[in-house]
Design an enzyme around this catalytic site. Structure first.
Site, PDB file in Angstrom:
ATOM      1  N   HIS A  23       0.791  -1.367   0.030  1.00  6.24           N
ATOM      2  CA  HIS A  23       0.009  -0.037   0.116  1.00  6.24           C
ATOM      3  C   HIS A  23       0.841   1.241   0.081  1.00  6.24           C
ATOM      4  O   HIS A  23       0.606   2.304  -0.720  1.00  6.24           O
ATOM      5  CB  HIS A  23      -1.072   0.028   1.236  1.00  6.24           C
ATOM      6  N   ASP A 119      -5.715   6.095   1.641  1.00  9.81           N
ATOM      7  CA  ASP A 119      -5.807   4.546   1.317  1.00  9.81           C
ATOM      8  C   ASP A 119      -7.226   4.293   1.405  1.00  9.81           C
ATOM      9  O   ASP A 119      -7.667   4.518   2.694  1.00  9.81           O
ATOM     10  CB  ASP A 119      -4.884   3.611   2.234  1.00  9.81           C
ATOM     11  N   THR A 141      -5.587   1.094  -3.748  1.00 10.82           N
ATOM     12  CA  THR A 141      -4.080   0.753  -4.102  1.00 10.82           C
ATOM     13  C   THR A 141      -3.830  -0.641  -5.078  1.00 10.82           C
ATOM     14  O   THR A 141      -3.037  -0.776  -5.459  1.00 10.82           O
ATOM     15  CB  THR A 141      -3.351   0.395  -2.978  1.00 10.82           C
TER      16      THR A 141
END
Length: 233
Positions: A23, A119, A141
């Site tokens: 990530h 994220d 991601t």
């Protein structure tokens, strides 16, 4: 009162990553593209993960800040279980992210935060952005194909558990059940992760100002155009 900015600072994005290499790397590469366009960025991850990063050998000066996941000395390995880790992170993360924004947007800030790019595994960051009146962008991601499968499961358009039938989803080639991500194909083996990748990351994504995906448009054009992240998501 609006804080003054340096002329060279077009905008300042806080880039928040889930604390895992798969990530951090995509968000870091995206951040470098922002920097090439004159946009300042500050990468944010957990205090424990920062202790493990090898930043000294980096050829690029990266502004780095931290928040807490509740396990500053050991990260997820310190938690009793993945479920316990995620629950604690969801409690502590928003609070410490808010404290970070307050610090960086203080009265003496030369280039305050304008946007939080977060994220998609950390959807609570959207609420923090709204709290401070900032723009918010959810960053997926994983590839569009993977996210499309998760999204269709989230919407109930792909029923689980999967049977042996061929899977036909818009913008994707025909799939066999074992072609899908393990969190979908073998969801019972991942009781803590499944809600995060299927339910949580799409729960409020339609409220973000932008939705970004870690992909090349020309490679996944059909898939990208077939995932309407609207107010019904």
């Amino acid at each position: 009162m609006e804080n003054a900015k340096k002329p060279s600072c077009k905008a300042h994005c806080l880039i928040l990553s889930y604390p895992a290499q798969g990530h951090i790397n995509p968000l870091l590469q995206f951040s470098k593209r922002l920097e090439q366009r004159g946009i300042k960025f500050t990468l944010v991850t957990t205090r424990f993960i920062v202790k493990t990063l090898h930043t000294a050998s980096s050829s690029t000066s990266i502004a780095l800040e931290t928040i807490s996941d509740g396990y500053d000395d050991g990260g997820i390995n310190q938690a009793e279980s993945i479920s316990a880790y995620l629950e604690r992170f969801w409690e502590v993360g928003p609070q410490t992210l808010s404290e970070l924004v307050e610090k960086m947007n203080g009265l003496d800030s030369i280039c305050p935060i304008d946007c939080i790019v977060y994220d998609s595994f950390l959807p609570w960051a959207l609420h923090v952005a709204k709290k401070f009146g900032l723009f918010a962008a959810s960053f997926l991601t994983q590839s569009c194909a993977v996210d499309s499968i998760y999204y269709h499961v989230h919407r109930g358009l792909l029923k689980l558990p999967l049977n042996d039938d061929e899977i036909l989803l818009p913008g994707l080639p025909p799939l066999k059940p074992h072609d899908t991500p393990s969190f979908v194909y073998d969801m019972e083996s991942y009781p803590a992760i499944f809600p995060m990748v299927v339910t949580s990351q799409f729960g409020n994504i339609h409220e973000a100002n932008w939705v970004l995906c870690n992909t090349f448009y020309e490679l996944e054009k059909e898939g990208l155009e077939c995932v309407p992240l609207d107010s019904n998501s």
